[in-house]
Design an enzyme around this catalytic site. Structure first.
Site, PDB file in Angstrom:
ATOM      1  N   SER A 170      -0.833  62.224 -62.083  1.00 38.13           N
ATOM      2  CA  SER A 170      -1.038  60.673 -62.405  1.00 38.13           C
ATOM      3  C   SER A 170       0.070  60.239 -63.293  1.00 38.13           C
ATOM      4  CB  SER A 170      -2.425  60.467 -63.106  1.00 38.13           C
ATOM      5  OG  SER A 170      -2.533  59.128 -63.674  1.00 38.13           O
ATOM      6  N   HIS A 177      -0.338  60.234 -58.074  1.00 45.29           N
ATOM      7  CA  HIS A 177      -1.277  59.624 -58.054  1.00 45.29           C
ATOM      8  C   HIS A 177      -0.881  58.083 -58.820  1.00 45.29           C
ATOM      9  CE1 HIS A 177      -5.667  58.975 -58.498  1.00 45.29           C
ATOM     10  NE2 HIS A 177      -5.474  58.414 -59.725  1.00 45.29           N
ATOM     11  N   ASP A 224      -2.176  54.798 -60.758  1.00 43.89           N
ATOM     12  CA  ASP A 224      -3.431  54.102 -61.162  1.00 43.89           C
ATOM     13  C   ASP A 224      -3.229  52.502 -61.295  1.00 43.89           C
ATOM     14  OD1 ASP A 224      -5.337  56.086 -61.633  1.00 43.89           O
ATOM     15  OD2 ASP A 224      -3.859  57.121 -63.059  1.00 43.89           O
ATOM     16  N   MET A 258      -4.496  49.203 -62.314  1.00 43.74           N
ATOM     17  CA  MET A 258      -5.685  48.486 -63.169  1.00 43.74           C
ATOM     18  C   MET A 258      -5.251  47.141 -63.456  1.00 43.74           C
ATOM     19  SD  MET A 258      -6.275  51.529 -65.960  1.00 43.74           S
ATOM     20  CE  MET A 258      -5.993  53.135 -65.503  1.00 43.74           C
ATOM     21  N   HIS A 304      -4.892  54.644 -56.629  1.00 43.38           N
ATOM     22  CA  HIS A 304      -6.200  54.716 -57.079  1.00 43.38           C
ATOM     23  C   HIS A 304      -6.399  53.093 -57.720  1.00 43.38           C
ATOM     24  CE1 HIS A 304      -9.412  55.853 -60.239  1.00 43.38           C
ATOM     25  NE2 HIS A 304      -9.762  55.262 -59.388  1.00 43.38           N
ATOM     26  N   MET A 308      -8.415  50.437 -59.401  1.00 38.64           N
ATOM     27  CA  MET A 308      -9.233  50.174 -60.204  1.00 38.64           C
ATOM     28  C   MET A 308      -9.457  48.635 -60.458  1.00 38.64           C
ATOM     29  SD  MET A 308      -8.906  53.541 -62.917  1.00 38.64           S
ATOM     30  CE  MET A 308      -7.162  53.782 -61.998  1.00 38.64           C
ATOM     31  N   MET A 355     -15.171  60.319 -60.097  1.00 35.28           N
ATOM     32  CA  MET A 355     -14.495  60.092 -61.451  1.00 35.28           C
ATOM     33  C   MET A 355     -15.288  60.999 -62.412  1.00 35.28           C
ATOM     34  SD  MET A 355     -11.973  58.234 -61.102  1.00 35.28           S
ATOM     35  CE  MET A 355     -11.619  58.109 -62.913  1.00 35.28           C
ATOM     36  N   GLY A 359     -10.020  53.888 -66.629  1.00 32.21           N
ATOM     37  CA  GLY A 359      -9.414  53.080 -67.470  1.00 32.21           C
ATOM     38  C   GLY A 359      -8.398  53.658 -68.407  1.00 32.21           C
ATOM     39  N   PHE A 360      -8.484  54.964 -68.617  1.00 32.15           N
ATOM     40  CA  PHE A 360      -7.412  55.455 -69.691  1.00 32.15           C
ATOM     41  C   PHE A 360      -7.358  56.794 -69.340  1.00 32.15           C
ATOM     42  CE2 PHE A 360      -9.690  51.839 -71.809  1.00 32.15           C
ATOM     43  CZ  PHE A 360      -8.332  51.336 -72.073  1.00 32.15           C
ATOM     44  N   GLY A 361      -6.040  57.308 -69.584  1.00 32.14           N
ATOM     45  CA  GLY A 361      -5.727  58.760 -69.550  1.00 32.14           C
ATOM     46  C   GLY A 361      -6.246  59.491 -70.707  1.00 32.14           C
ATOM     47  N   GLY A 362      -6.244  60.941 -70.699  1.00 31.44           N
ATOM     48  CA  GLY A 362      -6.430  61.631 -71.899  1.00 31.44           C
ATOM     49  C   GLY A 362      -7.786  61.664 -72.391  1.00 31.44           C
ATOM     50  N   ASP A 371     -10.958  63.450 -60.746  1.00 28.85           N
ATOM     51  CA  ASP A 371      -9.811  62.636 -61.674  1.00 28.85           C
ATOM     52  C   ASP A 371     -10.547  62.214 -63.021  1.00 28.85           C
ATOM     53  OD1 ASP A 371      -8.009  60.800 -62.513  1.00 28.85           O
ATOM     54  OD2 ASP A 371      -8.226  59.158 -61.063  1.00 28.85           O
ATOM     55  N   GLY A 372      -9.920  62.542 -63.982  1.00 26.94           N
ATOM     56  CA  GLY A 372     -10.113  62.295 -65.302  1.00 26.94           C
ATOM     57  C   GLY A 372     -10.595  63.639 -65.880  1.00 26.94           C
ATOM     58  N   GLY A 373      -9.706  64.113 -67.044  1.00 28.91           N
ATOM     59  CA  GLY A 373      -9.865  65.276 -67.753  1.00 28.91           C
ATOM     60  C   GLY A 373      -9.647  66.445 -66.878  1.00 28.91           C
ATOM     61  N   GLY A 398      -3.192  63.892 -65.096  1.00 29.27           N
ATOM     62  CA  GLY A 398      -2.284  63.082 -65.769  1.00 29.27           C
ATOM     63  C   GLY A 398      -1.449  63.866 -67.204  1.00 29.27           C
TER      64      GLY A 398
HETATM   65  C1  DX5 Z   1      -8.235  57.027 -65.337  1.00 26.56           C
HETATM   66  C2  DX5 Z   1      -7.310  57.356 -64.370  1.00 26.56           C
HETATM   67  C3  DX5 Z   1      -6.616  58.556 -64.376  1.00 26.56           C
HETATM   68  C4  DX5 Z   1      -6.081  59.088 -65.283  1.00 26.56           C
HETATM   69  C5  DX5 Z   1      -6.241  60.624 -65.556  1.00 26.56           C
HETATM   70  O1  DX5 Z   1      -8.945  55.818 -65.111  1.00 26.56           O
HETATM   71  O2  DX5 Z   1      -7.750  56.991 -62.906  1.00 26.56           O
HETATM   72  O3  DX5 Z   1      -6.319  58.908 -63.237  1.00 26.56           O
HETATM   73  O4  DX5 Z   1      -4.668  58.914 -65.154  1.00 26.56           O
HETATM   74  O5  DX5 Z   1      -5.540  61.094 -66.717  1.00 26.56           O
HETATM   75  P1  DX5 Z   1      -5.857  62.562 -67.276  1.00 26.56           P
HETATM   76  O6  DX5 Z   1      -5.694  63.232 -66.435  1.00 26.56           O
HETATM   77  O7  DX5 Z   1      -5.242  62.540 -68.681  1.00 26.56           O
HETATM   78  O8  DX5 Z   1      -7.298  62.362 -67.529  1.00 26.56           O
HETATM   79 ZN    ZN Z   2      -6.809  57.668 -61.275  1.00 24.15          ZN
END
Ligand code: DX5
Ligand code: ZN
Length: 227
Positions: A7, A30, A32, A34, A63, A65, A134, A139-142, A172-174, A194
């Site tokens: 991502s 990927h 994102d 938003m 993706h 959002m 999901m 909304g956010f990475g990490g 997707d996510g974590g 990501g």
């Molecule tokens: C979150 C995004 C993800 C995000 C994942 O809303 O859709 O694609 O980048 O990031 P990580 O892998 O760090 O959780």
């Molecule tokens: Zn995503």
């Protein structure tokens, strides 16, 4: 085959072409999108996707959002995305939208937020090329992986098998070295990562290591003998 989609949300947005190159060997990139309405964050839109599609050979997995995906998603196909994912919570007419994405030449995918169940959408699955479960609130990475999503991944894989569909199941996510095996065992075969990729010293090596873990975990999984 497990696919790894880095991502670019965790990449340096001022150097996107280089960041795409840094994960050469990844299956998809990927992206994102938003809009600060569907999620409380704002990233990029059609012009950036257009430029990125020209700058890399790696296919783009967009993706969305965003609110009103029925209105905007087709433009991402025109911009060069190979796969476009809309959130079912935001789509007014998901079947019509999936058909439109496919008719324009991209893979159509439907995403579910953590609190959205898969069961009401069983009859829609043949209209799709991929379902995205999901594993964080979008909304956010990490963010930390929500392991309470594992049963939904399993039930989604069961529905895919029940109907004999050739449908990819993305998480997707974590997703990281510590969680990817759980996802693969539960039935996922496309993994977005990501921070686990772009936070690594060698992002391309991180992609290979994640893929190896996912492959090993899915090889003996309950669902994999049929694939
Ligand atoms: C979150 C995004 C993800 C995000 C994942 O809303 O859709 O694609 O980048 O990031 P990580 O892998 O760090 O959780
Ligand atoms: Zn995503």
């Amino acid at each position: 085959m497990a696919q790894i989609n880095p991502s670019i949300l965790s990449a340096d947005f001022a150097r996107l072409a280089d960041e795409a190159e840094a994960v050469r060997g990844a299956d998809w990139l990927h992206v994102d999108v938003m809009d600060n309405h569907f999620v409380p964050n704002l990233t990029l839109g059609v012009p950036v996707v257009e430029s990125l599609a020209r700058a890399t050979d790696t296919p783009l997995d967009c993706h969305l959002m965003i609110e009103q995906p029925d209105r905007w998603a087709p433009q991402y196909v025109e911009a060069g995305a190979g796969s476009v994912t809309f959130h079912v919570e935001a789509a007014a007419a998901p079947v019509r939208l999936a058909r439109e994405i496919r008719a324009k030449g991209a893979r159509a995918a439907m995403a579910l937020r953590p609190a959205t169940p898969i069961e009401p959408y069983e009859d829609l699955l043949p209209e799709l090329d991929m379902v995205l479960i999901m594993t964080v609130e979008p909304g956010f990475g990490g963010q930390a992986f929500l392991d309470i999503m594992l049963p939904k991944i399993r039930r989604t894989r069961q529905l895919i098998d029940k109907h004999g569909l050739d449908l990819w199941l993305q998480v997707d996510g974590g997703v990281a070295a510590s969680t990817i095996e759980l996802c693969a065992e539960a039935g996922a075969d496309v993994f977005v990562a990501g921070s686990a990729v772009y936070g690594a010293a060698d992002p391309a090596e991180a992609v290979r290591a994640l893929r190896a873990r996912a492959e090993a975990a899915s090889a003996d999984a309950w669902w994999a003998c049929k694939h």
